[in-house]
Enzyme design. Structure first.
Site, PDB file in Angstrom:
ATOM      1  N   CYS A 126     -18.233  17.562  48.854  1.00  0.00           N
ATOM      2  CA  CYS A 126     -18.587  17.653  50.273  1.00  0.00           C
ATOM      3  C   CYS A 126     -18.904  16.274  50.821  1.00  0.00           C
ATOM      4  O   CYS A 126     -19.653  15.516  50.204  1.00  0.00           O
ATOM      5  CB  CYS A 126     -19.806  18.562  50.447  1.00  0.00           C
ATOM      6  SG  CYS A 126     -20.317  18.662  52.172  1.00  0.00           S
ATOM      7  N   CYS A 146     -14.872  22.465  50.378  1.00  0.00           N
ATOM      8  CA  CYS A 146     -15.231  22.383  48.949  1.00  0.00           C
ATOM      9  C   CYS A 146     -14.506  23.463  48.148  1.00  0.00           C
ATOM     10  O   CYS A 146     -14.404  23.358  46.937  1.00  0.00           O
ATOM     11  CB  CYS A 146     -16.744  22.428  48.748  1.00  0.00           C
ATOM     12  SG  CYS A 146     -17.552  23.741  49.617  1.00  0.00           S
ATOM     13  N   SER A 191     -30.576  32.463  43.207  1.00  0.00           N
ATOM     14  CA  SER A 191     -29.345  32.266  43.970  1.00  0.00           C
ATOM     15  C   SER A 191     -28.358  33.445  43.885  1.00  0.00           C
ATOM     16  O   SER A 191     -27.545  33.633  44.778  1.00  0.00           O
ATOM     17  CB  SER A 191     -28.659  30.974  43.526  1.00  0.00           C
ATOM     18  OG  SER A 191     -28.593  30.920  42.128  1.00  0.00           O
ATOM     19  N   ASN A 220     -30.002  15.733  59.656  1.00  0.00           N
ATOM     20  CA  ASN A 220     -29.471  16.499  58.538  1.00  0.00           C
ATOM     21  C   ASN A 220     -27.964  16.372  58.602  1.00  0.00           C
ATOM     22  O   ASN A 220     -27.360  16.751  59.595  1.00  0.00           O
ATOM     23  CB  ASN A 220     -29.878  17.980  58.643  1.00  0.00           C
ATOM     24  CG  ASN A 220     -29.164  18.858  57.620  1.00  0.00           C
ATOM     25  OD1 ASN A 220     -28.776  18.381  56.558  1.00  0.00           O
ATOM     26  ND2 ASN A 220     -28.987  20.118  57.937  1.00  0.00           N
ATOM     27  N   GLY A 221     -27.367  15.834  57.540  1.00  0.00           N
ATOM     28  CA  GLY A 221     -25.916  15.709  57.537  1.00  0.00           C
ATOM     29  C   GLY A 221     -25.475  14.451  56.836  1.00  0.00           C
ATOM     30  O   GLY A 221     -26.198  13.883  56.021  1.00  0.00           O
ATOM     31  N   TYR A 241     -24.963  29.225  49.348  1.00  0.00           N
ATOM     32  CA  TYR A 241     -26.068  28.728  48.537  1.00  0.00           C
ATOM     33  C   TYR A 241     -27.233  28.126  49.320  1.00  0.00           C
ATOM     34  O   TYR A 241     -28.383  28.391  49.008  1.00  0.00           O
ATOM     35  CB  TYR A 241     -25.553  27.666  47.557  1.00  0.00           C
ATOM     36  CG  TYR A 241     -26.666  26.973  46.812  1.00  0.00           C
ATOM     37  CD1 TYR A 241     -27.315  27.605  45.754  1.00  0.00           C
ATOM     38  CD2 TYR A 241     -27.098  25.706  47.185  1.00  0.00           C
ATOM     39  CE1 TYR A 241     -28.361  26.991  45.085  1.00  0.00           C
ATOM     40  CE2 TYR A 241     -28.151  25.080  46.518  1.00  0.00           C
ATOM     41  CZ  TYR A 241     -28.768  25.726  45.471  1.00  0.00           C
ATOM     42  OH  TYR A 241     -29.803  25.121  44.818  1.00  0.00           O
ATOM     43  N   GLY A 280     -34.873  20.382  50.828  1.00  0.00           N
ATOM     44  CA  GLY A 280     -35.158  19.006  50.440  1.00  0.00           C
ATOM     45  C   GLY A 280     -36.543  18.893  49.859  1.00  0.00           C
ATOM     46  O   GLY A 280     -37.510  19.287  50.508  1.00  0.00           O
ATOM     47  N   ASP A 313     -23.839  34.793  39.734  1.00  0.00           N
ATOM     48  CA  ASP A 313     -24.426  33.593  40.345  1.00  0.00           C
ATOM     49  C   ASP A 313     -23.587  33.221  41.566  1.00  0.00           C
ATOM     50  O   ASP A 313     -22.481  33.710  41.745  1.00  0.00           O
ATOM     51  CB  ASP A 313     -24.480  32.434  39.341  1.00  0.00           C
ATOM     52  CG  ASP A 313     -25.528  31.394  39.744  1.00  0.00           C
ATOM     53  OD1 ASP A 313     -26.192  31.575  40.787  1.00  0.00           O
ATOM     54  OD2 ASP A 313     -25.679  30.395  39.018  1.00  0.00           O
ATOM     55  N   ASP A 314     -24.140  32.328  42.392  1.00  0.00           N
ATOM     56  CA  ASP A 314     -23.464  32.023  43.657  1.00  0.00           C
ATOM     57  C   ASP A 314     -22.324  31.035  43.497  1.00  0.00           C
ATOM     58  O   ASP A 314     -21.354  31.075  44.246  1.00  0.00           O
ATOM     59  CB  ASP A 314     -24.479  31.464  44.670  1.00  0.00           C
ATOM     60  CG  ASP A 314     -25.000  30.119  44.234  1.00  0.00           C
ATOM     61  OD1 ASP A 314     -25.707  30.062  43.212  1.00  0.00           O
ATOM     62  OD2 ASP A 314     -24.668  29.114  44.882  1.00  0.00           O
ATOM     63  N   CYS A 330     -15.734  25.317  57.986  1.00  0.00           N
ATOM     64  CA  CYS A 330     -15.386  24.312  56.999  1.00  0.00           C
ATOM     65  C   CYS A 330     -15.501  25.003  55.658  1.00  0.00           C
ATOM     66  O   CYS A 330     -16.516  25.617  55.346  1.00  0.00           O
ATOM     67  CB  CYS A 330     -16.316  23.104  57.054  1.00  0.00           C
ATOM     68  SG  CYS A 330     -15.893  21.956  55.718  1.00  0.00           S
ATOM     69  N   CYS A 390     -30.730  17.817  54.080  1.00  0.00           N
ATOM     70  CA  CYS A 390     -32.126  18.060  54.373  1.00  0.00           C
ATOM     71  C   CYS A 390     -32.362  19.110  55.427  1.00  0.00           C
ATOM     72  O   CYS A 390     -31.455  19.814  55.840  1.00  0.00           O
ATOM     73  CB  CYS A 390     -32.748  16.757  54.815  1.00  0.00           C
ATOM     74  SG  CYS A 390     -31.551  15.565  55.314  1.00  0.00           S
ATOM     75  N   CYS A 416     -20.341  25.085  58.259  1.00  0.00           N
ATOM     76  CA  CYS A 416     -20.237  24.986  56.796  1.00  0.00           C
ATOM     77  C   CYS A 416     -20.422  26.347  56.139  1.00  0.00           C
ATOM     78  O   CYS A 416     -21.503  26.926  56.164  1.00  0.00           O
ATOM     79  CB  CYS A 416     -21.312  24.024  56.301  1.00  0.00           C
ATOM     80  SG  CYS A 416     -21.640  24.124  54.534  1.00  0.00           S
TER      81      CYS A 416
HETATM   82  P1  AMP Z   1     -23.893  23.654  37.868  1.00  0.00           P
HETATM   83  O1  AMP Z   1     -24.883  23.882  36.798  1.00  0.00           O
HETATM   84  O2  AMP Z   1     -23.659  22.193  38.115  1.00  0.00           O
HETATM   85  O3  AMP Z   1     -22.634  24.423  37.705  1.00  0.00           O
HETATM   86  O4  AMP Z   1     -24.559  24.142  39.221  1.00  0.00           O
HETATM   87  C1  AMP Z   1     -24.459  25.466  39.631  1.00  0.00           C
HETATM   88  C2  AMP Z   1     -25.783  25.958  40.073  1.00  0.00           C
HETATM   89  O5  AMP Z   1     -26.347  25.067  41.033  1.00  0.00           O
HETATM   90  C3  AMP Z   1     -25.654  27.314  40.718  1.00  0.00           C
HETATM   91  O6  AMP Z   1     -26.542  28.175  40.052  1.00  0.00           O
HETATM   92  C4  AMP Z   1     -26.056  27.117  42.147  1.00  0.00           C
HETATM   93  O7  AMP Z   1     -27.018  28.070  42.512  1.00  0.00           O
HETATM   94  C5  AMP Z   1     -26.624  25.738  42.239  1.00  0.00           C
HETATM   95  N1  AMP Z   1     -25.997  24.926  43.306  1.00  0.00           N
HETATM   96  C6  AMP Z   1     -24.795  25.072  43.847  1.00  0.00           C
HETATM   97  N2  AMP Z   1     -24.567  24.127  44.798  1.00  0.00           N
HETATM   98  C7  AMP Z   1     -25.673  23.364  44.834  1.00  0.00           C
HETATM   99  C8  AMP Z   1     -26.070  22.236  45.612  1.00  0.00           C
HETATM  100  N3  AMP Z   1     -25.284  21.719  46.535  1.00  0.00           N
HETATM  101  N4  AMP Z   1     -27.276  21.713  45.370  1.00  0.00           N
HETATM  102  C9  AMP Z   1     -28.072  22.225  44.418  1.00  0.00           C
HETATM  103  N5  AMP Z   1     -27.756  23.289  43.676  1.00  0.00           N
HETATM  104  C10 AMP Z   1     -26.569  23.860  43.858  1.00  0.00           C
HETATM  105 FE1  SF4 Z   2     -19.921  22.974  53.603  1.00  0.00          FE
HETATM  106 FE2  SF4 Z   2     -18.171  22.689  51.631  1.00  0.00          FE
HETATM  107 FE3  SF4 Z   2     -17.541  21.949  54.132  1.00  0.00          FE
HETATM  108 FE4  SF4 Z   2     -19.331  20.578  52.746  1.00  0.00          FE
HETATM  109  S1  SF4 Z   2     -17.155  20.774  52.260  1.00  0.00           S
HETATM  110  S2  SF4 Z   2     -19.489  21.214  54.872  1.00  0.00           S
HETATM  111  S3  SF4 Z   2     -20.328  22.197  51.552  1.00  0.00           S
HETATM  112  S4  SF4 Z   2     -17.980  24.024  53.365  1.00  0.00           S
END
Ligand code: AMP
Ligand code: SF4
Length: 467
Positions: free
Chosen positions: A398, A453, A299, A108-109, A258, A34, A361-362, A450, A8, A252
């Site tokens: 995470c 992930c 993103s 937040n956390g 993202y 959030g 994409d990210d 960190c 959040c 993080c």
């Molecule tokens: P997916 O469809 O499950 O592969 O999700 C990937 C997409 O979700 C990417 O386009 C990211 O921009 C977005 N995304 C990545 N991490 C998160 C997150 N923690 N919460 C919400 N969206 C995410």
């Molecule tokens: Fe961030 Fe990934 Fe570490 Fe979670 S595991 S705090 S998302 S770097």
């Protein structure tokens, strides 16, 4: 194994007129962190009033509600979550009366030893009203034998593990603290009131400062607590800083990938610039011929600009996003998630038809978004589709406050690159290296982040022991 918890935004406003209205705008700026519930607690020096409800910030609050949240200090919270049996009880700030007075708290956390702490509190007679880790803190503060609130907060913090940016509000003071690794962001800014007096803001992201005209001062340091007091005296002192834990930063890295808004400064650096660098780095690592570079909006936009600039391949906004729906990730069922991708993203067929395209994409989490995007691009007539991801494969969940699924659902954790490419349906699939990601942040080898992930190396023994 993994508990879904709230991820959040938090904000704290101290010594400002209409503090709750400033919190409202700050929460509005941080809506991306959030969307499930929102809440504000405000203090007028005598009592704390709280209002929270499910929904977006603009839906939860109106003028009448904000008018009732009187006072020169306030804290607020946006909740990002998929679970909790009673969603309202699980929203924040949490408010409680205890032996020293009243307190409200926003977090937040994610607390990694929350279950153990709660179990022992229950054994000692505590009664819980929510499923939140955060409620542990209230009990630990209420039960502490120290005489001052600040000492009770420190006492409570030494009993918890995990990731946190907390803001606490008492009737006359405010406290802001980051965990010892500084996993979650929290920045300090200055507010100038209409009469020239000064106030302060703390917020998860600096985009909250911009909206209310506050000036960024600095990040709250890992393990540091700031104490704000004197709101009801003429000259407010600068917040007092206490070092609760030794400086051991592991912020993080995923905030840059993202979570944070591109216009924010997070961990002292602008997010947009870093995302653009990720695209530049990606182009250095993987250069191919194609007709155009297209971002997955929003993103992938900054990284696609970087990729285009470095590679010389034209940038096109080939996919248009409908902004009037939430993020796809938070849907509980897979089919709903797929539908939501279609609702959200639509390609410009005239642009794409018969073209070889690089889509940026990210990240890939479950693979659902990418698979749907490739499907709609093929349907629109694309000749060849290369999916370039501006971060490494997400291979571990995470435990520190970012909403990722269990390992079994992380597609890259369970499949080879070729299997993932095949599932997604792209002609090629590449990811930015972890080294490339770190280069994009311009951090040197000694700088810790960190990045669990991406590499599975969790930073605390508690998480490792419970994996
Ligand atoms: P997916 O469809 O499950 O592969 O999700 C990937 C997409 O979700 C990417 O386009 C990211 O921009 C977005 N995304 C990545 N991490 C998160 C997150 N923690 N919460 C919400 N969206 C995410
Ligand atoms: Fe961030 Fe990934 Fe570490 Fe979670 S595991 S705090 S998302 S770097």
């Amino acid at each position: 194994m993994k508990d879904w918890n709230e991820k959040c935004a938090v904000v704290g406003i101290y010594n400002a007129y209409n503090a709750s209205i400033l919190s409202y705008y700050a929460l509005f700026a941080m809506q991306h962190r959030g969307q499930e519930a929102s809440g504000i607690s405000a203090s007028n020096g005598q009592k704390i009033s709280t209002y929270k409800n499910n929904g977006l910030v603009t839906k939860v609050f109106n003028e009448n509600i904000l008018e009732k949240l009187q006072g020169k200090s306030s804290i607020g919270h946006n909740r990002y979550s998929t679970a909790g049996e009673d969603s309202m009880n699980d929203s924040q700030p949490i408010f409680a009366k205890y032996s020293l007075g009243e307190i409200a708290l926003a977090h937040n956390g994610n607390l990694t030893n929350a279950k153990e702490v709660r179990k022992s509190l229950i054994q000692e007679g505590s009664i819980f009203q929510s499923h939140l880790d955060t409620e542990n803190l209230i009990h630990l503060i209420a039960k502490s034998h120290k005489n001052q609130l600040v000492d009770r907060i420190v006492d409570a913090l030494t009993q918890i593990e995990g990731a946190y940016a907390f803001v606490f509000l008492s009737r006359t003071k405010m406290f802001a603290v980051r965990d010892k690794y500084g996993l979650r962001p929290l920045s300090l800014g200055k507010i100038t009131n209409p009469d020239g007096t000064e106030g302060y803001i703390v917020a998860s992201e600096s985009c909250a400062f911009d909206l209310i005209g506050a000036e960024y001062i600095r990040d709250i340091q890992p393990g540091e607590m700031l104490i704000f007091e004197g709101a009801y005296s003429k000259h407010i002192p600068t917040p007092k800083s206490i070092k609760i834990f030794p400086h051991n930063p592991y912020p993080c890295i995923f905030e840059y990938v993202y979570f944070a808004r591109p216009d924010s400064k997070v961990f002292g650096k602008n997010v947009y610039e870093i995302r653009k660098q990720m695209g530049i780095q990606l182009a250095k690592e993987y250069k191919i011929d194609a007709d155009m570079v297209i971002p997955v909006p929003d993103s992938g936009v900054a990284a696609a600009i970087g990729y285009s600039r470095e590679s010389g391949i034209p940038f096109e906004l080939g996919i248009i996003r409908n902004h009037y729906i939430g993020r796809t990730f938070i849907e509980p069922t897979q089919s709903a998630r797929e539908l939501k991708v279609r609702l959200k993203l639509n390609p410009i067929a005239e642009l794409i038809k018969d073209k070889e395209i690089i889509i940026i994409d990210d990240s890939i989490v479950r693979g659902t978004t990418s698979k749907q995007i490739i499907k709609i691009l093929r349907h629109a007539g694309a000749k060849k589709i290369h999916l370039f991801i501006s971060s490494p494969p997400t291979i571990s969940p995470c435990f520190y406050g970012v909403d990722t699924p269990n390992k079994s659902e992380l597609i890259c954790a369970n499949h080879t690159l070729e299997e993932v490419r095949d599932f997604i349906g792209a002609d090629s699939l590449v990811f930015l290296s972890l080294e490339g990601l770190r280069k994009s942040i311009s951090c040197d080898d000694s700088e810790n982040f960190c990045q669990a992930c991406f590499d599975g190396n969790y930073i605390d023994d508690f998480t490792k022991a419970n994996l």
